[in-house]
Scaffold this motif. Structure first.
Motif, short mmCIF file in Angstrom:
data_model
loop_
_atom_site.label_atom_id
_atom_site.label_comp_id
_atom_site.label_asym_id
_atom_site.label_seq_id
_atom_site.Cartn_x
_atom_site.Cartn_y
_atom_site.Cartn_z
N ASP A 161 -2.99 4.53 8.77
CA ASP A 161 -3.73 4.54 7.58
C ASP A 161 -3.48 3.67 6.54
O ASP A 161 -4.39 3.12 5.98
CB ASP A 161 -3.62 6.10 6.86
CG ASP A 161 -4.46 7.01 7.83
OD1 ASP A 161 -5.23 6.86 8.95
OD2 ASP A 161 -4.28 8.10 7.60
N ALA A 162 -2.23 3.49 6.21
CA ALA A 162 -1.70 2.63 5.30
C ALA A 162 -2.06 1.03 5.61
O ALA A 162 -2.43 0.25 4.74
CB ALA A 162 -0.13 2.76 5.10
N VAL A 198 0.94 -1.23 0.02
CA VAL A 198 -0.08 -0.12 -0.06
C VAL A 198 0.91 1.40 0.23
O VAL A 198 1.67 1.44 0.75
CB VAL A 198 -0.84 0.11 1.44
CG1 VAL A 198 -1.78 1.38 1.40
CG2 VAL A 198 -1.84 -1.24 1.30
N MET A 206 0.86 5.27 0.52
CA MET A 206 0.23 6.22 1.31
C MET A 206 0.92 7.63 1.22
O MET A 206 2.19 7.53 1.48
CB MET A 206 -0.18 5.75 2.61
CG MET A 206 -1.01 6.71 3.48
SD MET A 206 -2.68 6.67 2.77
CE MET A 206 -3.32 4.92 2.82
N LYS A 245 -8.11 -3.61 4.22
CA LYS A 245 -9.21 -3.69 3.06
C LYS A 245 -8.62 -4.33 2.08
O LYS A 245 -9.58 -5.08 1.38
CB LYS A 245 -9.36 -2.25 3.03
CG LYS A 245 -10.07 -1.36 3.97
CD LYS A 245 -10.42 0.12 3.77
CE LYS A 245 -11.06 0.84 4.80
NZ LYS A 245 -11.11 2.32 4.65
N LYS A 246 -7.63 -4.25 1.53
CA LYS A 246 -7.33 -4.70 0.34
C LYS A 246 -7.28 -6.55 0.42
O LYS A 246 -7.78 -7.10 -0.45
CB LYS A 246 -5.71 -4.35 0.14
CG LYS A 246 -5.08 -4.76 -1.39
CD LYS A 246 -3.94 -3.85 -1.58
CE LYS A 246 -3.39 -3.52 -2.85
NZ LYS A 246 -2.29 -2.87 -3.23
N GLU A 284 -4.66 0.31 7.63
CA GLU A 284 -5.93 0.06 7.41
C GLU A 284 -6.29 -0.32 6.06
O GLU A 284 -7.04 -1.39 5.72
CB GLU A 284 -6.86 1.19 8.06
CG GLU A 284 -8.30 1.26 7.93
CD GLU A 284 -8.69 2.55 8.32
OE1 GLU A 284 -9.91 3.21 7.61
OE2 GLU A 284 -8.22 2.98 9.53
N GLU A 285 -5.44 0.44 5.04
CA GLU A 285 -5.82 0.12 3.69
C GLU A 285 -5.50 -1.43 3.15
O GLU A 285 -5.95 -1.94 2.45
CB GLU A 285 -5.30 1.17 2.87
CG GLU A 285 -5.86 2.32 2.77
CD GLU A 285 -7.08 2.44 2.19
OE1 GLU A 285 -7.53 1.74 1.41
OE2 GLU A 285 -8.15 3.05 2.95
#
Length: 147
Positions: A135-136, A34, A36, A142-143, A138-139
């Motif tokens: 935040d990265a 990810v 960010m 999700k991914k 968390e992404e």
């Protein structure tokens, strides 16, 4: 410990994580990658995560930016390895509370070295810097969930 001495210790801890994170680098076979970026100040992170049996097995990051963003990514990595996503959510929420000024969170020993970033609460423009790694992560979750 008097406040100025504590501030000095915290500053040294932030610089240690900024200059020589053991989580800086790349993973041979990441499960999620990810990028960010914080366009306000130009910080960027490329986060790589390996997950096994619902727990973060390995994590690495690369990038550049201010000492806060890079040290926070290092500290986040240290706390995330070996944890389940639920455990990561709990520590992330507590960290977010701390950098938004929650004094109880700033004293929470569960945050470990991350407490050194409690002063970010007095610098609202730096909150995004401190949250970039989280935040990265968390992404990344999700991914992985979308796959």
């Amino acid at each position: 410990m008097e406040r100025s001495a504590l501030d000095s210790v915290y500053q040294e801890l932030i610089l240690k994580h900024y200059r020589s994170s053991k989580f800086r680098g790349e993973l041979a076979e990441p499960d999620a990658v990810v990028p960010m970026r914080n366009p306000v100040c130009g910080d960027d992170i490329l986060l790589q995560v390996q997950v096994r049996e619902g727990k973060i097995e390995a994590i690495r990051f690369s990038g550049h930016g201010c000492a806060i963003s890079q040290a926070a990514a290092s500290m986040m990595s240290e706390h995330a390895v070996g944890k389940s996503w639920d455990e990561v959510h709990a520590i992330s929420a507590r960290f977010r509370d701390m950098i938004h000024g929650d004094e109880a969170a700033a004293r929470d020993k569960a945050l470990g070295d991350m407490r050194a970033l409690s002063g970010v609460a007095k610098l609202p423009r730096r909150v995004k810097c401190a949250m970039l790694g989280w935040d990265a992560l968390e992404e990344a979750e999700k991914k992985l969930a979308a796959e």
